[in-house]
Write an enzyme that holds these catalytic residues in place. Structure first.
Site, short mmCIF file in Angstrom:
data_model
loop_
_atom_site.label_atom_id
_atom_site.label_comp_id
_atom_site.label_asym_id
_atom_site.label_seq_id
_atom_site.Cartn_x
_atom_site.Cartn_y
_atom_site.Cartn_z
N CYS A 75 2.85 -6.67 -3.44
CA CYS A 75 1.62 -5.86 -3.34
C CYS A 75 0.46 -6.59 -2.68
O CYS A 75 0.03 -7.51 -3.23
CB CYS A 75 1.42 -5.24 -4.78
SG CYS A 75 -0.25 -4.47 -4.98
N CYS A 224 -3.76 0.24 -0.17
CA CYS A 224 -2.25 -0.47 -0.16
C CYS A 224 -2.51 -1.66 0.72
O CYS A 224 -2.45 -1.46 1.73
CB CYS A 224 -1.24 0.38 0.01
SG CYS A 224 0.33 -0.36 0.25
#
Length: 279
Positions: A75, A224
C-alpha cells in the site's frame, strides 16, 4: 483483549496501524478483525488494517489488510505512514529507511519538520507490465488501451502491477463516472485472476492528472499510492503524460516520477488519533 492502535492517513487513505513490537496481534487476527474494526459506523472506521512488525531483512516490516480482510502485497499511502510511525516512535531512526513488504524491500526517504516526519518519498520499485505476471489472462506485453465492454459501452484499460494489479482507465469526465458499478465489474472480471484495483483518470495536461480509485477489497477510497504509481506508468507508456506528474486524488496530492524503470512517489503522512479498543 484490549488493543492499542493508531489511526493514520496518507492523502485520505486511512488505516488502523497496530504496533506489533508491543501488541500481541497476529496476521490471523488482522484477517479476522479488519472487517469489524474498519466499519465506519460500528467501530473505528478505516480502509483496513496495517501491521507494523519486526523484520530480519529491513528496518521494519508492514503487512496490509483490506476492509474485507483480504491481504494485499503493498500500500503506497500506507507505507509512508509506516515510515513516519517507525521514525517518530523511535523504532528506526534510519533515513532512508528500508521497509519489508510482500512486494519486497522498499526504501523511504524521510523529510522532517520539527523533528518529526512530514513527507515521505517512496521508491516503489519497477512496474510489472507482462500481462500474465500482473496477473491477467491476456498474454501481451504491455497491455495498453485494451477494450472491455460494460453495459454496452466500451472502456479501454492499461494494465500495470506495482506489486498488486491495476487497471487504469483514462476518461474525459471523471466527475460523472459511475465508479461503483464499473469498478466492481472490473475488480471481479475473469480477466484478472486475483481481482484488480481500478483507477479512473482525467488528464489536465501532460504533467497533471485527476484520479478516482476503486480498491480491490475496499471499494472507492480517497487515494491509492500504488494506484497513483500505476497511473504514472500507464500515462507515460501510452503517450498521454510525461514521466513526472502531479496527481490530484480525492484525499490530496501526490507527486510521481517514473525514471530508470522505477517509480518514486512523494506525499504526506498524518496522524488522526490513537486509542484502545476491546475486542
Amino acid at each position: 483483549m484490549d488493543l492499542s492502535f493508531t489511526k493514520m492517513h496518507g492523502t485520505g487513505n486511512d488505516y488502523i496501524y497496530i504496533n506489533c513490537f508491543k501488541e500481541k496481534f497476529t496476521v490471523e487476527d488482522a484477517i479476522k478483525y479488519s472487517p469489524i474494526l474498519s466499519h465506519r459506523h460500528y467501530s473505528i472506521g478505516a480502509d483496513g488494517i496495517i501491521l507494523i512488525m519486526p523484520s530480519d531483512k529491513a528496518d521494519v516490516q508492514m503487512r496490509m489488510f483490506n476492509y474485507d480482510g483480504s491481504e494485499s502485497e503493498m500500500c503506497g499511502n500506507g507505507i509512508r505512514c509506516v515510515a513516519k510511525y517507525a521514525y517518530d516512535r523511535g523504532i528506526s531512526k534510519n533515513n532512508p529507511m528500508k521497509i519489508e513488504t510482500l512486494r519486497g524491500i522498499l526504501e523511504a526517504e524521510l523529510f522532517l519538520k520539527d523533528e518529526e516526519v512530514d513527507t515521505v518519498e517512496i521508491s516503489m520499485s519497477s512496474p510489472i507490465l507482462e500481462g500474465l505476471k500482473i496477473p491477467t489472462t491476456i498474454d501481451k506485453t504491455p497491455i495498453i488501451n485494451e477494450p472491455i465492454i460494460f453495459n454496452d459501452k466500451t472502456y479501454y484499460f492499461t494494465a500495470v502491477s506495482m506489486g498488486n494489479p491495476h487497471a487504469v482507465i483514462f476518461v474525459n469526465d471523471l466527475h460523472n463516472m459511475d465508479i461503483s458499478s464499473i469498478g466492481s465489474y472490473m475488480e471481479n472480471n475473469s480477466i484478472f485472476p486475483n481481482r484488480t484495483n481500478v483507477e479512473f483518470v482525467e488528464i489536465i495536461n501532460r504533467g497533471e492528472v485527476k484520479q478516482r480509485t476503486w480498491e480491490r477489497g475496499s471499494g472507492e477510497t480517497l487515494a491509492c499510492g500504488t494506484g497513483a504509481s500505476a497511473v504514472c506508468v500507464a500515462g507515460f507508456i501510452s503517450g498521454r503524460t510525461d514521466n513526472i506528474i502531479l496527481n490530484h486524488l480525492l484525499g490530496g496530492d501526490l507527486i510521481l516520477r517514473y525514471e530508470n524503470d522505477n517509480v518514486f512517489m512523494k506525499g504526506e503522512a498524518r496522524y488522526c488519533f490513537e486509542g484502545t479498543i476491546t475486542l
